[in-house]
Write a protein that holds these residues in place. Structure first.
Motif, mmCIF file in Angstrom:
data_model
loop_
_atom_site.group_PDB
_atom_site.id
_atom_site.type_symbol
_atom_site.label_atom_id
_atom_site.label_comp_id
_atom_site.label_asym_id
_atom_site.label_seq_id
_atom_site.Cartn_x
_atom_site.Cartn_y
_atom_site.Cartn_z
ATOM 1 N N LEU A 49 0.832 -1.208 0.000
ATOM 2 C CA LEU A 49 0.000 0.000 0.000
ATOM 3 C C LEU A 49 0.864 1.256 0.000
ATOM 4 O O LEU A 49 0.540 2.229 -0.686
ATOM 5 N N ALA A 50 1.973 1.242 0.747
ATOM 6 C CA ALA A 50 2.881 2.385 0.753
ATOM 7 C C ALA A 50 3.523 2.573 -0.621
ATOM 8 O O ALA A 50 3.634 3.701 -1.117
ATOM 9 N N PHE A 51 3.927 1.477 -1.244
ATOM 10 C CA PHE A 51 4.507 1.546 -2.586
ATOM 11 C C PHE A 51 3.507 2.135 -3.573
ATOM 12 O O PHE A 51 3.843 3.014 -4.378
ATOM 13 N N LEU A 52 2.272 1.675 -3.517
ATOM 14 C CA LEU A 52 1.228 2.189 -4.395
ATOM 15 C C LEU A 52 0.970 3.674 -4.136
ATOM 16 O O LEU A 52 0.848 4.467 -5.071
ATOM 17 N N PHE A 53 0.920 4.057 -2.863
ATOM 18 C CA PHE A 53 0.681 5.451 -2.495
ATOM 19 C C PHE A 53 1.772 6.365 -3.034
ATOM 20 O O PHE A 53 1.493 7.383 -3.668
ATOM 21 N N PHE A 54 3.035 5.995 -2.779
ATOM 22 C CA PHE A 54 4.132 6.853 -3.201
ATOM 23 C C PHE A 54 4.298 6.864 -4.720
ATOM 24 O O PHE A 54 4.667 7.881 -5.306
ATOM 25 N N THR A 55 4.016 5.747 -5.383
ATOM 26 C CA THR A 55 4.089 5.701 -6.836
ATOM 27 C C THR A 55 3.023 6.603 -7.457
ATOM 28 O O THR A 55 3.319 7.388 -8.366
ATOM 29 N N MET A 56 1.806 6.519 -6.969
ATOM 30 C CA MET A 56 0.736 7.354 -7.507
ATOM 31 C C MET A 56 0.990 8.830 -7.215
ATOM 32 O O MET A 56 0.716 9.698 -8.048
ATOM 33 N N ARG A 57 1.532 9.121 -6.037
ATOM 34 C CA ARG A 57 1.842 10.504 -5.679
ATOM 35 C C ARG A 57 2.903 11.080 -6.614
ATOM 36 O O ARG A 57 2.784 12.226 -7.066
ATOM 37 N N ALA A 58 3.926 10.273 -6.935
ATOM 38 C CA ALA A 58 4.970 10.735 -7.837
ATOM 39 C C ALA A 58 4.440 10.867 -9.268
ATOM 40 O O ALA A 58 4.796 11.810 -9.984
ATOM 41 N N MET A 59 3.589 9.947 -9.700
ATOM 42 C CA MET A 59 3.057 9.995 -11.050
ATOM 43 C C MET A 59 2.133 11.197 -11.254
ATOM 44 O O MET A 59 2.085 11.775 -12.344
ATOM 45 N N LEU A 60 1.392 11.572 -10.212
ATOM 46 C CA LEU A 60 0.460 12.679 -10.335
ATOM 47 C C LEU A 60 1.095 14.030 -10.032
ATOM 48 O O LEU A 60 0.464 15.066 -10.220
ATOM 49 N N GLY A 61 2.336 14.020 -9.548
ATOM 50 C CA GLY A 61 3.059 15.255 -9.334
ATOM 51 C C GLY A 61 2.715 15.977 -8.045
ATOM 52 O O GLY A 61 2.956 17.178 -7.926
ATOM 53 N N PHE A 62 2.164 15.285 -7.084
ATOM 54 C CA PHE A 62 1.880 15.917 -5.786
ATOM 55 C C PHE A 62 3.185 16.059 -5.008
ATOM 56 O O PHE A 62 4.025 15.177 -5.005
ATOM 57 N N SER A 63 3.325 17.183 -4.312
ATOM 58 C CA SER A 63 4.508 17.355 -3.479
ATOM 59 C C SER A 63 4.079 18.011 -2.171
ATOM 60 O O SER A 63 3.103 18.756 -2.114
ATOM 61 N N VAL A 64 4.823 17.722 -1.118
ATOM 62 C CA VAL A 64 4.501 18.238 0.204
ATOM 63 C C VAL A 64 4.962 19.677 0.348
ATOM 64 O O VAL A 64 4.380 20.464 1.079
ATOM 65 N N VAL A 65 6.004 20.047 -0.371
ATOM 66 C CA VAL A 65 6.605 21.387 -0.255
ATOM 67 C C VAL A 65 5.672 22.468 -0.692
ATOM 68 O O VAL A 65 4.880 22.566 -1.428
#
Length: 67
Positions: free
Chosen positions: A51-67
């Motif tokens: 689930l963490a792998f899926l979360f971080f992969t989707m976050r990177a693919m969609l361009g979301f960033s915490v900054v």
């Protein structure tokens, strides 16, 4: 026309029962692994890691960033 709407109203119930059936069958196959504490910990860790792998992969693919 009444029969048409009657048939259409059955589809959500069918979809819910289909999804529940898939989850029940999936968890029935995993139930023996939860009897042994070591395999239960390993299975839970693998589930959380996937689930963490899926979360971080989707976050990177969609361009979301915490900054």
């Amino acid at each position: 026309m009444q029969e048409f709407f009657e048939n259409v109203s059955r589809y959500p119930r069918y979809l819910i029962s289909l999804i529940l059936g898939i989850f029940i069958a999936f968890f029935e196959r995993l139930k023996p692994f939860f009897e042994n504490p070591l395999s239960a910990i390993a299975l839970t860790a693998a589930l959380v890691a996937s689930l963490a792998f899926l979360f971080f992969t989707m976050r990177a693919m969609l361009g979301f960033s915490v900054v």
